[in-house]
Design a protein around this motif. Sequence first.
Motif, short mmCIF file in Angstrom:
data_model
loop_
_atom_site.label_atom_id
_atom_site.label_comp_id
_atom_site.label_asym_id
_atom_site.label_seq_id
_atom_site.Cartn_x
_atom_site.Cartn_y
_atom_site.Cartn_z
N GLU A 97 1.45 -1.50 0.54
CA GLU A 97 -0.10 0.27 -0.16
C GLU A 97 1.06 1.70 0.24
O GLU A 97 2.06 1.59 0.28
CB GLU A 97 -0.51 0.07 1.00
CG GLU A 97 -1.90 -1.27 1.29
CD GLU A 97 -2.99 -0.69 2.43
OE1 GLU A 97 -2.79 -0.33 3.43
OE2 GLU A 97 -3.64 -2.23 2.26
N SER A 98 0.38 2.06 -0.69
CA SER A 98 1.04 3.24 -0.82
C SER A 98 1.50 3.68 1.24
O SER A 98 2.52 4.75 1.04
CB SER A 98 0.15 5.01 -1.08
OG SER A 98 0.50 4.33 -2.10
N VAL A 99 0.83 3.72 1.86
CA VAL A 99 1.66 3.64 3.66
C VAL A 99 2.57 3.02 3.46
O VAL A 99 2.60 3.55 4.35
CB VAL A 99 0.03 3.34 4.49
CG1 VAL A 99 -1.09 4.35 4.20
CG2 VAL A 99 -0.37 2.50 4.92
N ASP A 100 2.71 2.52 2.97
CA ASP A 100 4.59 1.52 3.61
C ASP A 100 5.45 2.75 2.78
O ASP A 100 6.23 1.56 3.33
CB ASP A 100 4.13 -0.11 2.76
CG ASP A 100 2.55 -0.74 2.84
OD1 ASP A 100 2.70 -0.59 3.83
OD2 ASP A 100 2.77 -1.66 2.49
N ILE A 101 5.57 3.40 1.85
CA ILE A 101 6.69 4.34 1.75
C ILE A 101 7.58 4.54 3.07
O ILE A 101 8.27 4.64 2.65
CB ILE A 101 6.09 5.12 0.59
CG1 ILE A 101 5.69 4.61 -0.59
CG2 ILE A 101 7.19 6.10 0.20
CD1 ILE A 101 4.48 5.72 -1.22
N ALA A 102 5.95 5.13 3.48
CA ALA A 102 7.31 6.27 5.04
C ALA A 102 8.39 5.07 5.42
O ALA A 102 9.10 5.14 6.23
CB ALA A 102 5.78 6.90 5.45
N PRO A 103 6.90 4.31 6.41
CA PRO A 103 8.15 3.29 6.91
C PRO A 103 9.59 2.32 6.49
O PRO A 103 10.07 2.11 7.53
CB PRO A 103 7.05 2.04 7.79
CG PRO A 103 5.67 2.65 7.07
CD PRO A 103 6.47 3.30 5.90
N THR A 104 9.25 2.35 4.99
CA THR A 104 10.00 1.75 4.54
C THR A 104 11.22 2.48 4.41
O THR A 104 12.38 2.87 4.37
CB THR A 104 10.12 1.14 3.09
OG1 THR A 104 8.99 0.21 3.47
CG2 THR A 104 11.12 0.75 2.50
#
Length: 186
Positions: A97-104
């Motif tokens: 999901e797009s929300v995975d960008i920041a933690p990655t």
Amino acid sequence: QPGDSTLDGPRRAWRGTLACISQIDDVFGRLLRFLDDMGLSDSTIVIYGSDHGCYHGIHGLLEKAPGICSDAICRIPLIWRVPGISPGGTVCQALVESVDIAPTLAHLCALPPMESADGLDIRQLLEGKEEEVRQVAVTENAWSRSIRWDNWRMVHYPRGMYEDEDPGELYAIGDDPNETTNFYND
């Protein structure tokens, strides 16, 4: 426009969309060349993504509308180049999901974990490992909620949207990528 066939509008819309994509490709290529020319390619993470797709005649719809969240809308490009991590040319079909960008990005940049972030670290996928990060991917807006898992996609709409009906969609995406057979009421 007056005198248009039913295909003229979607064709015109697709020409505009493809022109925009060509322009973005050109600008993105210039950015990558700049990073190469400045010697920054080996120390710069590059991510190419999008917000959502469009219809332009797909499913007989001219444009996306509130609440519509078919795979043509929900499935977006998310292309990563991470120096020293990502093998070039790898295509991954795992759900993210797009929300995975920041933690990655936090993990890749050796920053503290983002405790309040909804996303997950997808580094193992960027390394080329075919491990499952998510069992489901979620898309939601004020008019619908959609989940995608394995080869399935389900959409549910608020009851009030359709006069107290229980509206929804359920598709076997693996067998029916164009979402033509709705199993929701089956």
